[in-house]
Design an enzyme around this catalytic site. Structure first.
Site, PDB file in Angstrom:
ATOM      1  N   GLU A 122       0.823  -1.217   0.000  1.00  0.00           N
ATOM      2  CA  GLU A 122       0.000   0.000   0.000  1.00  0.00           C
ATOM      3  C   GLU A 122       0.853   1.260   0.000  1.00  0.00           C
ATOM      4  O   GLU A 122       0.562   2.221  -0.720  1.00  0.00           O
ATOM      5  CB  GLU A 122      -0.926  -0.012   1.222  1.00  0.00           C
ATOM      6  CG  GLU A 122      -1.878   1.186   1.242  1.00  0.00           C
ATOM      7  CD  GLU A 122      -2.548   1.399   2.598  1.00  0.00           C
ATOM      8  OE1 GLU A 122      -2.535   0.472   3.423  1.00  0.00           O
ATOM      9  OE2 GLU A 122      -3.060   2.503   2.818  1.00  0.00           O
ATOM     10  N   GLU A 128      -9.833   6.139   0.778  1.00  0.00           N
ATOM     11  CA  GLU A 128      -9.500   4.732   0.574  1.00  0.00           C
ATOM     12  C   GLU A 128      -9.793   4.453  -0.898  1.00  0.00           C
ATOM     13  O   GLU A 128     -10.935   4.204  -1.293  1.00  0.00           O
ATOM     14  CB  GLU A 128     -10.325   3.812   1.486  1.00  0.00           C
ATOM     15  CG  GLU A 128     -10.050   3.990   2.981  1.00  0.00           C
ATOM     16  CD  GLU A 128      -8.767   3.314   3.460  1.00  0.00           C
ATOM     17  OE1 GLU A 128      -7.985   2.816   2.626  1.00  0.00           O
ATOM     18  OE2 GLU A 128      -8.550   3.292   4.700  1.00  0.00           O
TER      19      GLU A 128
HETATM   20 ZN   LIG Z   1      -3.731   2.595   4.923  1.00  0.00          ZN
END
Ligand SMILES: [Zn+2]
Length: 469
Positions: free
Chosen positions: A36, A153
């Protein structure tokens, strides 16, 4: 008073971008190992690049792969007196099917929620993933910042499809563009297209256009530049297949194949055996090693993939298509690149890629054909390929049968050996049997004799006894 002056004139910037995680904290990790933190940093930097061109002042909480605590991130934004704060993350869930985009703000009803709403709708609009809505959470970076703050997100790294998208720079570019556009929209500035590229379309070279060069000009040009036999014959495929693949100008595609393969000499990570004329990578590609490149079954498949990818870029009629050999036929690329000039930074990271290609295209169009070229048999390459595959299957079956018959032969020999051993044993047993019989008979005779002798002895004893009385 002095403090106020400082804030108004020196301290204030428009936006602090916060690439989530970093350093020893990788954030979430995808099923094939994508981290990520890398995606967050890429998107944050791309946002900065886009927004700076639009006149927005931007600061990052981290510009490299370093670890920064949550409170420190908020402090950076507070110290910079930023007007807004946007934290960029990628989601993850135990349920592998979880997907889509969501944006967080601290509380309902504030500026944060409005900013979140605007950016979410811009993102969903551009990247076409499902909207999970605006949500509220007491995250440290939202709670401790003094300005309207949101946390994005982007999508789910735990979802195989979305992780695959995240490996594409072009996807992350689109994410960054959608965030930037949403932000600009929120602060009331309209996004200005990059003037350097699309200011005057008439001067640009469209991917979809009739070819200005003949197939033989392509072949002559390839030959003049030391192209391999095979590369020269690839012109047959490009000039016969383009009309079934979005009417991509075959001169452009052929020039690109030359640029990517060095006129068929290859010499990079892959060789001719990959039948991959433009170095198309697989969706699981991680680096520039040969494993990352697609190995096509035939040159026809390789050229199809190339033309389909260009046609998708150009937004050709009917594209994206269902059946394609192009492994990176992602819907979001549709219509992204309409001109040769725009291939720079899209097909290739290199900024002069389009210009290099334009020079080659001009060269092909200016070539005089002096040699006589026959049609090659490269069309049959796929048929030959399939036949040879069939042959290989037949050969494999034959090999197996041969192995079987060898095994059967072995078993036969063993069986014969066994039966002769059994025969010997039989013989031995029957010999033993007759021996036994003979011994029994001998035994019987001996018993008879013993009996006879016993009687004689009895007689003698009788006689002796009689005499003794
Ligand atoms: Zn994160």
């Amino acid at each position: 008073m002095i403090k106020h002056y400082m804030e108004m004139n020196f301290g204030m910037i428009d936006l602090v971008l916060d690439a989530g995680h970093g350093g020893r904290d990788p954030g979430a990790i995808g099923p094939t190992g994508l981290q990520e933190k890398e995606c967050n940093l890429y998107i944050a930097k791309k946002c900065e690049e886009i927004l700076k061109k639009q006149g927005i002042t931007v600061q990052q909480t981290r510009a490299d792969d370093s670890y920064i605590g949550l409170s420190e991130r908020a402090k950076i934004a507070n110290d910079a007196n930023s007007k807004y704060f946007i934290s960029i993350h990628i989601n993850s869930a135990d349920i592998q099917t979880a997907n889509g985009t969501e944006v967080y703000s601290l509380v309902k009803g504030g500026e944060g929620e409005k900013l979140a709403q605007r950016i979410l709708s811009s993102m969903v609009n551009e990247i076409n993933l499902s909207s999970r809505g605006v949500k509220f959470a007491n995250f440290a970076v939202l709670r401790e910042t003094n300005m309207p703050a949101i946390l994005i997100e982007t999508c789910f790294i735990s979802n195989v499809n979305e992780e695959r998208l995240l490996r594409e720079d072009s996807f992350k570019d689109k994410v960054a563009l959608s965030i930037s556009k949403g932000f600009l929209d929120y602060i009331g500035i309209s996004y200005k297209e990059d003037v350097s590229v699309t200011d005057d379309d008439s001067k640009l070279t469209p991917l979809i256009a009739p070819s200005q060069a003949s197939k033989d000009q392509g072949k002559q040009w390839a030959k003049n530049n030391g192209g391999t036999e095979l590369f020269i014959s690839l012109a047959d495929l490009y000039w016969s297949m383009y009309s079934a693949h979005g009417n991509i100008n075959p001169t452009i595609a052929y020039a690109q194949a030359a640029l990517e393969t060095g006129y068929g000499k290859f010499g990079g990570s892959i060789d001719e055996s990959f039948k991959n004329p433009t170095g198309i990578k697989s969706t699981s590609a991680r680096d520039d090693s040969a494993d990352s490149y697609v190995r096509f079954k035939s040159w026809k498949d390789g050229v199809s993939a190339h033309l389909d990818h260009l046609a998708l870029y150009a937004g050709a009629d009917g594209y994206p298509i269902e059946n394609t050999t192009d492994p990176r036929h992602f819907a979001y690329l549709n219509g992204k690149v309409k001109y040769v000039e725009e291939l720079s930074g899209n097909w290739s990271a290199s900024q002069d890629y389009g210009l290099k290609l334009l020079k080659l295209i001009n060269d092909i169009e200016g070539v005089t054909v002096v040699d006589k070229f026959e049609d090659s048999n490269i069309y049959e390459d796929s048929i030959i390929e399939e036949k040879s595959e069939e042959k290989e299957t037949i050969k494999a079956v034959k090999d197996k049968l041969l192995t079987f018959s060898e095994e059967i032969d072995n078993l036969k020999t063993k069986y014969q050996e066994f039966s002769s051993v059994i025969n010997d044993l039989d013989k031995m047993i029957s010999y033993k049997d007759s021996e036994n019989e003979r011994l029994l008979k001998e035994n019987g005779e001996l018993m008879d004799k013993v009996k006879q002798y016993g009687e004689v002895i009895d007689d003698i004893l009788n006689i002796i006894n009689t005499r003794a009385r």
